[in-house]
Write a protein that holds these residues in place. Sequence first.
Motif, short mmCIF file in Angstrom:
data_model
loop_
_atom_site.label_atom_id
_atom_site.label_comp_id
_atom_site.label_asym_id
_atom_site.label_seq_id
_atom_site.Cartn_x
_atom_site.Cartn_y
_atom_site.Cartn_z
N UNK A 193 0.84 -1.20 0.00
CA UNK A 193 0.00 0.00 0.00
C UNK A 193 0.88 1.25 0.00
N UNK A 194 0.53 2.20 -0.85
CA UNK A 194 1.30 3.44 -0.97
C UNK A 194 0.39 4.66 -0.98
N UNK A 195 0.88 5.79 -0.47
CA UNK A 195 0.16 7.04 -0.72
C UNK A 195 0.45 7.49 -2.16
N UNK A 196 -0.43 8.33 -2.70
CA UNK A 196 -0.24 8.82 -4.07
C UNK A 196 0.44 10.18 -4.03
N UNK A 197 1.57 10.29 -4.74
CA UNK A 197 2.28 11.55 -4.90
C UNK A 197 2.46 11.81 -6.39
N UNK B 195 4.57 6.52 -4.32
CA UNK B 195 5.59 7.38 -3.71
C UNK B 195 6.99 6.90 -4.09
N UNK B 196 7.95 7.82 -4.03
CA UNK B 196 9.33 7.46 -4.32
C UNK B 196 9.87 6.43 -3.34
N UNK B 197 9.46 6.53 -2.08
CA UNK B 197 9.91 5.57 -1.07
C UNK B 197 9.40 4.17 -1.40
N UNK B 198 8.15 4.08 -1.83
CA UNK B 198 7.55 2.79 -2.20
C UNK B 198 8.33 2.16 -3.36
N UNK C 252 -0.21 -10.95 -4.64
CA UNK C 252 -0.08 -9.59 -4.12
C UNK C 252 -1.42 -8.87 -4.21
N UNK C 253 -1.76 -8.17 -3.12
CA UNK C 253 -2.93 -7.30 -3.09
C UNK C 253 -2.42 -5.86 -3.07
N UNK C 254 -2.91 -5.03 -3.98
CA UNK C 254 -2.44 -3.66 -4.11
C UNK C 254 -3.43 -2.67 -3.49
N UNK C 255 -2.90 -1.64 -2.84
CA UNK C 255 -3.74 -0.60 -2.26
C UNK C 255 -3.05 0.75 -2.35
N UNK C 256 -3.85 1.81 -2.34
CA UNK C 256 -3.30 3.16 -2.40
C UNK C 256 -4.25 4.12 -1.71
N UNK C 257 -3.71 5.22 -1.21
CA UNK C 257 -4.52 6.25 -0.56
C UNK C 257 -4.20 7.60 -1.18
N UNK C 258 -5.20 8.48 -1.17
CA UNK C 258 -5.01 9.82 -1.72
C UNK C 258 -6.10 10.76 -1.26
N UNK C 259 -5.93 12.02 -1.58
CA UNK C 259 -6.89 13.02 -1.13
C UNK C 259 -8.20 13.00 -1.88
N UNK D 92 0.80 0.94 -10.50
CA UNK D 92 1.13 -0.16 -9.60
C UNK D 92 1.08 -1.52 -10.28
N UNK D 93 0.03 -1.78 -11.05
CA UNK D 93 -0.04 -3.09 -11.71
C UNK D 93 1.14 -3.32 -12.67
N UNK D 94 1.52 -2.33 -13.49
CA UNK D 94 2.69 -2.54 -14.34
C UNK D 94 3.97 -2.83 -13.55
N UNK D 95 4.15 -2.16 -12.41
CA UNK D 95 5.33 -2.40 -11.59
C UNK D 95 5.37 -3.85 -11.12
#
Length: 215
Positions: A87-91, A96-99, A116-123, A135-138
């Motif tokens: 899970x990553x925040x969206x930038x 994110x670069x850290x992810x 793998x289960x993918x998740x993301x958070x954003x405003x 994320x899926x391509x990565x």
Amino acid sequence: MTTRKRVGLAVVSAGLGQPSSTRLLADRLAEATRVALADQDTDAEVTTLELRDVATGIAHNFTTGFAGGALRDGIERVTEADGLIAVTPVFSASYSGLFKSFFDVIEPDALAGKPVLLGATGGTPRHSLVLEHAMRPLFAYLRTVTVPTAVYAATDDWAAPDDGVAPSLPRRIARAGGELAELLAPRATEEAASRPEEPEVIPFEQQLAALRVEE
């Protein structure tokens, strides 16, 4: 008596704050997966890696080529687990670069075939497509097996009611966790089947009683 099976589940959260909505989503996805596995007589051993705790180690890895203690331990937990929740925040409309940096320091084939289960958070909901275009391509490049349902949580999703039209955040979390459990449960079954059965231990008193009957 039925022996419960066991799987290892690694959770990677790239949230920067504390508390973090990214970590909250990661925890809820892990719990949904754990519950779904429990329904299949399988226990999930969950380990969570907060990337903010190993950010310095990731940077040093790029300059030295070696993973320090905490980072090395985190990489091992992720690569050795049966399944992964990431899970990553969206930038800037992407992960994110850290992810990305964390998955850059993992050996390219180390995650091949891992569910793998993918998740993301954003405003805002506008960034929800980050799951599909970034994320899926990565994770396809890493040759993982991503579950069909990826979960994006915008700020308003946390309190939004289930209107019966668009699936609410809890419904999406439950569905994604169930899909990951469906991929993990067969792995647990195979592992349990490969372990040799322990011989039945007959108490000494019972053995003596049997001998007396024969006499």
